[in-house]
Design an enzyme around this catalytic site. Structure first.
Site, PDB file in Angstrom:
ATOM      1  N   VAL A   1      -2.570   1.688   5.588  1.00  0.00           N
ATOM      2  CA  VAL A   1      -1.337   1.076   5.074  1.00  0.00           C
ATOM      3  C   VAL A   1      -1.660  -0.100   4.148  1.00  0.00           C
ATOM      4  O   VAL A   1      -2.478  -0.944   4.476  1.00  0.00           O
ATOM      5  CB  VAL A   1      -0.456   0.591   6.254  1.00  0.00           C
ATOM      6  N   HIS A   2      -1.049  -0.085   2.959  1.00  0.00           N
ATOM      7  CA  HIS A   2      -1.279  -1.190   2.018  1.00  0.00           C
ATOM      8  C   HIS A   2      -0.009  -1.531   1.278  1.00  0.00           C
ATOM      9  O   HIS A   2       0.696  -0.665   0.789  1.00  0.00           O
ATOM     10  CB  HIS A   2      -2.421  -0.859   1.046  1.00  0.00           C
ATOM     11  N   LEU A   3       0.241  -2.834   1.214  1.00  0.00           N
ATOM     12  CA  LEU A   3       1.415  -3.357   0.517  1.00  0.00           C
ATOM     13  C   LEU A   3       1.028  -3.685  -0.924  1.00  0.00           C
ATOM     14  O   LEU A   3       0.101  -4.465  -1.161  1.00  0.00           O
ATOM     15  CB  LEU A   3       1.904  -4.627   1.231  1.00  0.00           C
TER      16      LEU A   3
END
Length: 340
Positions: free
Chosen positions: A257-259
């Site tokens: 998961v990466h913003l």
DNA sequence: GTTCTAGAAC
DNA sequence: GTTCTAGAAC
């Protein structure tokens, strides 16, 4: 420290999967394993290597049985695998063995104890422990140029193994040279191929494979990621500070998961095609606050099945909504909205 | 995710 | 002829 490799043991011949010390990795059906069998969950097992002590702990996440040799692990259970033992991903199929090796793949025998293949000398700064920057310390100059390409193919005695491309973020986030901010919960790196003048990725240290894996108790972490993203924007001392957006791709290509924290100039040579454009300017880009709100409301995050279709939409300016026929024309058009 | 390139579009 | 896209390969 030894390197841990998970080696596929049948004739599928996919590349070994590197496990980093004490970093949880979720594996199952997907490109890294090449397993397409629906009986195998996308998140079939969670693996964590102890490179010092030389074993992997494996937890079965999927419903169907994962085996270590002849023994079923069982959903929710955790066991260890040592070199010599064999992991069967699901239903006694897709065998893997564990290898711990000092060198990353060498065709030549390691018995000579050759240290010649230690290609890169670590910078001295790296040796003195953690560098913990405040976001305000980061430089404001955008560095878009991808690393020099056309490097000659590695010689047979020192190929470098970095796993499947989709695991690239897990490698980058561990690299101190890539980190522009870190704390006990998250790390920020610059996107390797930024699609705008400023483009950062905020990643949790905890291994969360995708939006689908988010659970209600991740809300705190996601809010922290958003705050760190905000700080990155605030520390950006550009004279013509652009507008920023923060969000997640509905169906990201890269695991973990990466913003995305990205300026809305989209002024970058790395932005090259329709997929790039639409992934940041259609609903394929899900605002961080919307993800948090959905997780709070529903206890999980779901994306529309048709999300991938959004990438095929016509090129439309994100400012004035005018449609543009090609990427070069779009880039020309974007200049008309630019203040500089 | 990127790179490469055939062939569509101009 | 050149430009550009889109799909395969990695």
């Amino acid at each position: 420290m030894p390197v841990c490799l998970l080696v596929r043991d049948d004739d599928s011949h996919h590349k070994p999967i590197q496990l980093h010390h004490q970093q949880a990795v979720t594996l199952g059906r997907g490109p890294e394993t090449t397993i397409k069998d629906k009986k195998c969950s996308r998140e079939q097992v969670e693996l964590r290597a102890d490179c010092n002590r030389g074993f992997i702990s494996v937890k079965q996440l999927g419903t169907n049985p994962t085996n270590v040799d002849n023994v079923v692990v069982g959903k929710g259970n955790q066991v260890t695998i040592k070199p010599g033992q064999r992991l069967y991903m699901v239903n006694q199929m897709y065998p893997y063995t564990v290898k711990f090796t000092e060198e990353t793949f060498t065709a030549r025998s390691a018995a000579e104890g050759s240290k010649a293949s230690k290609r890169s000398h670590r910078m001295s700064a790296e040796g003195n422990g953690e560098k913990t920057k405040s976001p305000a310390d980061t430089t404001s100059t955008s560095d878009c140029s991808p690393p020099a390409k056309k490097t000659p193919p590695p010689g047979p005695d020192k190929p470098e193994f970095n796993g499947h491309w989709s695991q690239g973020l897990k490698v980058s986030m561990q690299d101190p040279k890539m980190q522009v901010y870190k704390d006990d919960r998250v790390v920020v790196i610059k996107d390797k191929y930024p699609k705008a003048r400023y483009h950062w990725l905020v990643l949790p240290w905890d291994s969360i494979s995708s939006l689908k894996a988010l659970r209600p108790d991740h809300v705190d972490l996601l809010e922290h990621m958003q705050r760190v993203g905000d700080q990155m924007v605030q520390q950006c001392r550009d004279a013509h500070k652009p507008h920023f957006r923060m969000g997640y791709h509905a169906i990201p290509s890269m695991s973990h998961v990466h913003l995305h924290v990205i300026s809305q100039d989209f002024d970058s040579p790395c932005l090259k095609n329709k997929k790039h454009w639409n992934s940041f300017t259609t609903d394929y880009f899900v605002e961080s606050q919307d993800v948090v709100a959905m997780l709070e409301r529903d206890g999980q995050v779901t994306v529309k099945e048709a999300a991938s279709e959004l990438l095929k939409l016509p090129l439309r300016c994100h400012e004035c909504r005018k449609e543009q026929p090609t990427i070069p024309k779009l880039k020309e058009h974007l200049k008309t909205h630019q203040s500089v």
